[in-house]
Each structure stands twice: as C-alpha cells, then as structure tokens.
Write an enzyme that holds these catalytic residues in place. Structure first.
Site, PDB file in Angstrom:
ATOM      1  CG  LEU A 126     -30.594   7.840 -97.942  1.00 42.19           C
ATOM      2  CD1 LEU A 126     -30.618   6.999 -96.678  1.00 42.19           C
ATOM      3  CD2 LEU A 126     -30.775   9.315 -97.609  1.00 42.19           C
ATOM      4  CE  LYS A 179     -29.075   3.045 -96.328  1.00 43.33           C
ATOM      5  NZ  LYS A 179     -29.653   1.815 -96.859  1.00 43.33           N
ATOM      6  CD  GLU A 192     -36.040  -0.185 -95.629  1.00 46.70           C
ATOM      7  OE1 GLU A 192     -36.424   0.903 -96.125  1.00 46.70           O
ATOM      8  OE2 GLU A 192     -35.041  -0.804 -96.038  1.00 46.70           O
ATOM      9  CE  LYS A 203     -33.862  10.244 -93.114  1.00 44.69           C
ATOM     10  NZ  LYS A 203     -35.155   9.590 -92.869  1.00 44.69           N
TER      11      LYS A 203
HETATM   12  S1  IVH Z   1     -34.701   8.196 -95.993  1.00 45.13           S
HETATM   13  C1  IVH Z   1     -34.601  10.671 -99.936  1.00 45.13           C
HETATM   14  N1  IVH Z   1     -34.388   6.815 -93.812  1.00 45.13           N
HETATM   15  O1  IVH Z   1     -32.342   3.443 -97.639  1.00 45.13           O
HETATM   16  C2  IVH Z   1     -34.157   9.722 -98.888  1.00 45.13           C
HETATM   17  N2  IVH Z   1     -34.129   5.718 -95.882  1.00 45.13           N
HETATM   18  O2  IVH Z   1     -30.666   4.533 -99.919  1.00 45.13           O
HETATM   19  C3  IVH Z   1     -35.212   8.778 -98.493  1.00 45.13           C
HETATM   20  N3  IVH Z   1     -33.620   3.311 -95.648  1.00 45.13           N
HETATM   21  O3  IVH Z   1     -34.469   2.896-100.252  1.00 45.13           O
HETATM   22  C4  IVH Z   1     -34.759   7.714 -97.651  1.00 45.13           C
HETATM   23  N4  IVH Z   1     -33.668   3.253 -93.481  1.00 45.13           N
HETATM   24  O4  IVH Z   1     -35.173   1.845 -98.136  1.00 45.13           O
HETATM   25  C5  IVH Z   1     -34.375   6.791 -95.142  1.00 45.13           C
HETATM   26  N5  IVH Z   1     -34.171   5.706 -91.779  1.00 45.13           N
HETATM   27  C6  IVH Z   1     -34.174   5.698 -93.126  1.00 45.13           C
HETATM   28  C7  IVH Z   1     -33.919   4.525 -93.851  1.00 45.13           C
HETATM   29  C8  IVH Z   1     -33.892   4.557 -95.227  1.00 45.13           C
HETATM   30  C9  IVH Z   1     -33.496   2.549 -94.566  1.00 45.13           C
HETATM   31  C10 IVH Z   1     -33.444   2.837 -97.037  1.00 45.13           C
HETATM   32  C11 IVH Z   1     -34.623   3.096 -97.886  1.00 45.13           C
HETATM   33  C12 IVH Z   1     -34.068   3.635 -99.168  1.00 45.13           C
HETATM   34  C13 IVH Z   1     -32.592   3.551 -99.009  1.00 45.13           C
HETATM   35  C14 IVH Z   1     -31.951   4.791 -99.539  1.00 45.13           C
END
Ligand code: IVH
Length: 806
Positions: free
Chosen positions: A82, A123, A181, A299
């Site tokens: 992200l 996150k 996660e 998002k």
């Molecule tokens: S969406 C294409 N949602 O953040 C995007 N990621 O920098 C897919 N993460 O490696 C990720 N909480 O481990 C998404 N609610 C969340 C998240 C999340 C933590 C982490 C994930 C990823 C990183 C991306």
C-alpha cells in the site's frame, strides 16, 4: 468401517463448530471438559485409522512433526503493498490530513469526478498471509515473501484457532484465496514474554516480532503453543459463487465463512470527511485496542471502481494506508536523573537526545524504578527503544546492547594489568545503574523497604517536592481539620514559598494571603495572555475569604493528640496508629521521645512502623519543626493513657524487640530474671550471658538501653493529675465507685478527675471495683464494698491518691 468414518466426520464437524464458537464468536456452548473428551476420542480414532483423518481435522491444531524447511509458494495473485500517507500531527495536537485529501482528489479524478464510497479499516501490525481453500477446506497457507513468492506455512497456520480449517455454510466456493494478517494480541504477547523470561528464554521486542517468530517455526507444535490470531481483510481469488460487489460485502462474506473481523473498528463512509473523523477516533482508541495497529487503511468500496482505478507500480490507486505516528523510536540516553514525586517516590528518569515518537518530541522517559532499570540494564550512553503509546508517559522499553559504548582507552587497562596475557573483553564505558543514596532536592536519605519496588525520599516536609502534599495532609479533615484552607491555596502558598513548614501556616496574615492571590492571579493571566485593564487607583480587595482561612487556622490550634500525630505525616502512621500512640503515651512529649523497642510493643505496631516513627523523631529537623509548631501556639491536647505501657511493654517484650538482638520472648524473660529484673543490671552486670554483653557493648545499643531506662523512669513522673488530662499510675485503668455526698467535691467533678487521670467510674460495686469513694450518707454500696473487702476512701484520701506520683 463406515461407522468409524461417520464418527470421525461427526467429531470433526462438532469440534470445529465448538472451536469456532469459542475462539471466533467468543461464545462457547459446551464446557471445556466436553470438548476435551470428544477431542481425545477423535485423536484415538485417527491414531488407529490415519487414512481416515480429514484435512480439516481439529487435531491439526496441535501441530505436527518438524519440517526440514519451508517450501516455496508462488502467489497466483501477487501480494502487493500500500502507499502510505503520514504527516505528523500539528503542534496543537490536531491532525494534518493534507495527504489524505490529495488521495481523495486523485481518486475522484480517476473516476472522472464521481464520488466514491470509502471503507476505512485497521492497518494491522502483523504479517500478511494468504489462505487457499478448495471446496471449503484449507489446503495451503503462505507468507507474503517478496510479494510473488512466499513460504508454505500451512502446518503452522492450521494451529491458529481463529482460522477455520473448513469454511462455514452450505454453499461453499470451489476455490477462495483469503488475504489477511496474522498477529499476536497484546495480552498474549505480554504473557508469552513473561513466560519466556521466567524460563530464561529470549523475549520478543513487540507483538509483531513475536507473531513472526512464532509463525516461522519449522516445528508447528511450537506455533500451536503460541496464541496467534488472524484477521481477514480481502479476497484475492473466488470461484464457483457469485462475487460480492463491494469490499464491505467481501468482508461480510468472509465473516459468514467463519473469519473474524475487527468488529466496531471498520466502517463505510459516503465521502472522505467521515473517514478522517473515524481515523482520529481510532487514533485515540489505539492504545486500548487488544491488538497493535500502525494506521488505518482507506479503500474505495466499490470493486468496479477499484478496477477502474487500477495499480501504479506495485500499489493500488484505490487504497492508501494513513499511518499513525510510530509508538517506538531509537535514541540515546544522555544521563539518568531521579525525579522526586509529591509523595516522595523517587523515580529514575532517562534524559534523552530528543526524538520524535508517538507524535511528539520526547526528551525524558521514565525508567519506573531501580529494579526495572537494572533488569533492563539501562545505562548512560545507551541506545534505547523509547515508547510513547497514546497519552501514556514515555518509557524506555529496552537497550540495544550492540550499540552500548565500550571502553576503548586500552592504555588504562594495560597499565592496570601489566602482566595480563590476553586482552580482556572490552568493558562497558559506564557502570550499572544505582539510585543515589540521597535525595537530590533535600539531601535526605533515600529509602526502600524490602517488599517494595519504589524508593522514597525520607525527607517528608523537609523536601521541597513533598511539601505541598505534606501541608495538604496536615490541614485535611481527619488531621488538623483546617476549615477553609483548600488544596489549591496550599499549593499556591507552598509554590510561592510563603509556607515552608507547618508552623508557617500559623504565621499567615491577611496581607500575605492577598499577596499570594495576586501572584496566583498574575500567573494565571500570564498563562491565558489576557490583559489586565487597570483604571484609576486600586480598590481595596475583599478580604473575607482570607479572614475565613485565618479563622480556620486559628481554630485548629488545640487538636487532639492523635490528630496532631496523624497530621505530621509520619510514614506508616495512619489514623489508627496515631490513636494508639496517643492512648499509650498521652502527651506529645512522651511520643516524640519514645524509644523504638517500646514503640514496637504496642498493639498493631510492628517493627517497620516502630522504626519509621523512631526514625522520624530522631531527625533534629523534624523535632525543630514540632518545636516551631508549639512556639506558634499549636498545643495538642494531652489525653488519658488507656493503653498503659506497663501493660504492653513488659521487659520480655521490649528486650525481644531490641534491634539486631534476636532472642525469643521466653529467653528475654530469662535474661530479665538473670539481671534481677533490674534495668541497671541489664546495662552493667558483668555476669550476664556473653552474647548479651557483646550486643550491649555496641555504643548505639547501649544508647538504646539508656533511652529505654530514662524513658520508663520518666513516663509515670510526667503524669501530673493537677494538669487535667494527664494520667496517674495509681488511678489509670482502675475502677472507682462514688457514693454518698462528699464534703467539697461534686459527684460530676470527682468523676471527671478520675477519668482525666485515666480511671473509670462505675455505678455499681463488684469484685472488679478497685476503690469506693464514700461520703456522707453512703448506703448499700459502702456495705457491699466492706463485705467484698474493697478499699474505701474518703474525700481526703481520694485527693491524695489523685496527686500520687508514682
Ligand atoms: S490491503 C493491495 N488491508 O499492509 C493491497 N493490507 O502495505 C493489499 N495490512 O502487507 C493490502 N492491514 O500486511 C490491507 N486492512 C488491511 C491491512 C493490510 C494490514 C498490511 C498487509 C500488507 C501491507 C501493505
């Protein structure tokens, strides 16, 4: 065989349901014992028919034989990252959302001006994993790796209770790849570290590291013992069912399939404004969440709009991570000082090179106490991890030992040890931390009781840091009960140095109080930057409030002795102990000179309390403070002795309580007999046992014996019955019956005199009566006294007894 197959099927389904109810819904429906019994039955069946074990068997939860290494897994849909938005909060603590507003604008432009719905969710600060289910059964789990290829951690993932081994529901997708996660809850992390430390094993720096270390175990039985948790946040592939149209619908679907969601901590909003408000709300809630998050992810909710927006390089255009300030940062300890709190608690504080953490610049961090500082082994010069979570006081979490400054000046060690054959290991440049022995503010000794972690400055009112607290206690309702003098005023008086000791209160006058108020007002005005409009000559200010305070102070000048003792703020002397002291000694003069072994004989006063009292009165500064109070007219009322020392401080008891002379009460009694029950012999007799002679040869111990002797010889003679309120050894504790008409004394006066001298007056004669005072026309009571052989006194004899001096 089909019977066994059926039973295995039934047990597997049932146990999986119970586990889901327990771990994901947090609403168990059966007792643990029921689960355990069924679990053992399944284990036994599988052991005898390994080929019948189902791929979703709950027995997988306990882990299995260790692997040689992890296989690689290619991600069919890459695991991307992200883009981040983070701007530190503004100086006034408000948030800077400019990057988020820019994101919103990019999104709307990308959608040709359409207003997208947004979803905001935590996150999670853990590890991304991808879970593949075929026909509802978990078949593969992989870490993120480099995004294209990860590691196969299926055996480990199967041990995580909140991950369904089989999806819930009747119509299951042929294939679904769930992204989410793995993390460790804060509470589980704390318990794990405690357990590791107790077993001499390495502790983890934070929950994220603990989760990573636990997930990447080749031995899945170890993973099974670590409590890990999983939150789903997306679907990478879905086949065989109708696909949801929004991200929020995806989450709801995942929840139906048996995954847990961060309940209450994600929400859909029609535009960016609600999103920003929710972000702020979550930033406040963050320290109280059961898991760590390092920001919120925003998002675009519609999957169609997500597709329109697409990706730039390896990150989606439809999402952004709005980070929170890091709660931990590295910096260097410039020095370690101590801070003295209002209650005298002494806390080591690390002075730091300024570092930005938790949204503010931090220059000091607490080390809690000496024990903690030594356990973490924090020293001057160390590079340390500093943590500031929410509004919590910043603390030093741990030392980065690899960066500890070492002695490099080899000439010193060579000169020290000319014949050393090998070069010694380099030594740390700075020594291990110890609290200073004296208070940096008042130079009184710093003390720590064995059972306590906290050290304290023993200065009490002598210590500037503790003065306000001391005066507040002194004036409080259960102490001197000074009406009208509030906490705020005391803080101002002490803060402005107008009151340094208790006695200063009694020297206050109206001009001084007015001065105090003016200073306080000026300070407040300076703080709020409001300008004072002054026109013409000053009007005299109203002084009623000041008069009230002075009246309250004046009215407090004759406290009961117990209140006065309580007011002094002697450590460990609460109301109850103060009462006991008053009842045992009667006068302030006696209490302030009472030797420690005698104090230790009193009911409810143990060695710690006795030492604390004796220590207090041993300080010349404290005695001077009491003298000052007496000088300004504070006179605690003497009171009758209702706990006579003779009753509590028998020789065997105070001998037993002599410092550093360990002897039972029985042996103490024998020693007392050997000394002919005479304190002078105890002090001087050369025929007494050697260990006793040895003990008393120490000057400090001799001094104690002399103090006890002097005190005991003075105690009774100090009582003067003409000085109403003082006790008389011949009367104290005795029961009198008054009968008939006395020549000069009224019945009430006679009764008051008995009570003032510590005796009791009763209405009827019994065997327990000590004296009957008989006057004119005494009747049946006199008769009864004569039959029982009780001493009968006339008025003259009664008065003589009252003035008796031994
Ligand atoms: S969406 C294409 N949602 O953040 C995007 N990621 O920098 C897919 N993460 O490696 C990720 N909480 O481990 C998404 N609610 C969340 C998240 C999340 C933590 C982490 C994930 C990823 C990183 C991306």
């Amino acid at each position: 065989m089909t019977q066994t197959t059926d039973r295995i099927r039934a047990l597997t389904d049932l146990l999986n349901r119970y586990a889901y109810e327990y771990y994901t819904l947090d609403a168990p429906t059966v007792p643990d014992s029921e689960y355990d019994t069924l679990f053992r039955e399944l284990e036994a069946l599988e052991a005898s028919h390994p080929e019948l074990r189902l791929p979703e068997s709950p027995t997988l939860r306990v882990g299995g034989a260790p692997l040689e290494g992890f296989d690689s897994v290619r991600h069919v849909v890459p695991m991307l990252s992200l883009n981040n938005a983070f701007s530190p909060p503004n100086e006034d603590g408000t948030f800077d959302h400019s990057e988020m507003l820019a994101f919103d604008e990019r999104v709307r432009n990308g959608l040709s001006g359409a207003q997208p719905e947004y979803i905001i969710e935590p996150k999670f600060d853990g590890l991304a994993v991808s879970l593949l289910y075929q026909n509802g059964v978990l078949v593969q789990a992989a870490t993120r790796g480099d995004g294209s290829t990860g590691e196969d951690v299926t055996r480990n993932i199967q041990t995580i209770a909140s991950i369904p081994l089989k999806l819930h529901g009747d119509t299951l997708p042929e294939l679904i790849e769930v992204r989410g996660e793995v993390l460790m809850l804060k509470a589980d992390f704390a318990a794990l570290n405690e357990h590791q430390a107790a077993n001499g094993q390495k502790t983890f720096a934070n929950p994220r590291n603990a989760a990573a270390g636990s997930l990447r175990q080749l031995d899945s039985r170890v993973t099974a013992k670590r409590r890990l948790h999983f939150f789903a946040y997306g679907i990478a592939r879905l086949e065989g069912v109708k696909a949801p149209q929004q991200h929020s619908a995806e989450l709801a679907y995942l929840n139906q399939l048996g995954f847990s969601l961060p309940e209450g901590n994600y929400r859909v909003f029609p535009d960016i404004h609600g999103v920003l408000a929710f972000y702020e709300k979550m930033s406040k809630k963050r320290p109280d969440l059961p898991y760590e998050i390092d920001g919120m992810v925003i998002k675009v909710n519609s999957l169609a709009q997500q597709e329109t927006l697409g990706f730039v390089s390896r990150a989606p255009r439809w999402a952004i991570a709005h980070k929170f300030p890091a709660e931990e940062a590295l910096t260097v300890v410039v020095t370690i000082d101590v801070q003295v709190g209002r209650t005298g608690a002494v806390t080591p504080v690390a002075r730091l090179q300024p570092v930005f953490v938790g949204g503010v610049t931090v220059t000091n961090a607490t080390l809690h106490n000496e024990g903690e500082t030594q356990r973490k082994d924090v020293r001057k010069g160390d590079t340390v991890v500093v943590r500031r979570a929410g509004d919590v006081i910043p603390e030093v979490v741990r030392v980065v030992f690899e960066r500890r400054p070492m002695q490099t000046d080899t000439t010193v060690s060579a000169a020290d040890d000319l014949f050393a054959e090998t070069v010694a290991d380099p030594q740390p440049l700075y020594p291990r931390y110890h609290l200073p022995e004296r208070c940096p503010i008042c130079n009184s000794p710093i003390e720590r009781e064995e059972s306590e972690a906290v050290a304290r400055c023993s200065g009490g009112m002598l210590c500037q840091a503790q003065r306000a607290q001391g005066v507040i206690h002194f004036a409080s309702r259960k102490a001197m009960d000074i009406d009208g003098l509030g906490q705020k005023q005391i803080e101002q008086l002490v803060g402005q140095d107008l009151v340094k000791h208790f006695a200063d209160l009694y020297r206050l006058d109206i001009p001084t109080l007015q001065q105090m108020k003016e200073n306080a007002d000026a300070e407040e005005a300076a703080e709020t930057e409001t300008e004072k409009v002054s026109d013409g000559p000053k009007k005299p200010l109203p002084t009623k409030w000041a008069e009230n305070i002075l009246a309250g102070i004046e009215a407090s000048k004759h406290p009961e002795l117990a209140r006065f003792l309580f007011a002094l703020g002697i450590r460990h002397v609460g109301e109850r102990t103060a009462k006991i002291l008053a009842q045992a000694f009667g006068t302030l003069e006696s209490v302030r000179h009472a030797p420690e072994p005698l104090l230790a004989c009193l009911p409810d006063i143990g060695s710690v309390v006795a030492r604390s009292i004796a220590h207090f009165f041993a300080q010349p500064e404290q005695q001077a403070m009491i003298d000052e109070l007496l000088a300004v007219g504070v006179v605690p009322q003497a009171q009758k002795i209702s706990l006579p020392l003779a009753q509590y401080a028998e020789p065997k008891k105070w001998i037993n309580r002599l410092p550093e002379f360990k002897i039972s009460e029985t042996k103490a009694a024998a020693l007392w007999d050997l000394a002919g029950q005479n304190i002078d012999n105890l002090i001087n007799d050369q025929a007494l046992p050697a260990d006793w002679q040895q003990w008393r040869s120490q000057p400090a111990n001799r001094a104690i014996l002399h103090a006890v002797k002097d005190f005991l010889s003075r105690m009774p003679s100090e009582t003067d019955p003409t000085d109403s309120g003082d006790t008389n050894a011949a009367v104290a504790g005795k029961t009198f019956v008054l009968t008939g008409t006395l020549p000069t004394l009224k019945r009430d006066d006679a009764q008051a005199m008995v009570e003032a001298a510590g005796g009791k007056v009763s209405g009827s004669v019994s065997k327990k009566t000590d004296y009957v005072v008989a006057g004119e026309a005494a009747g049946s009571k006199l008769e009864k006294a004569l039959t029982l052989g009780i001493t009968v006194l006339d008025e003259a004899q009664f008065l003589a007894l009252l003035s008796h001096k031994s």
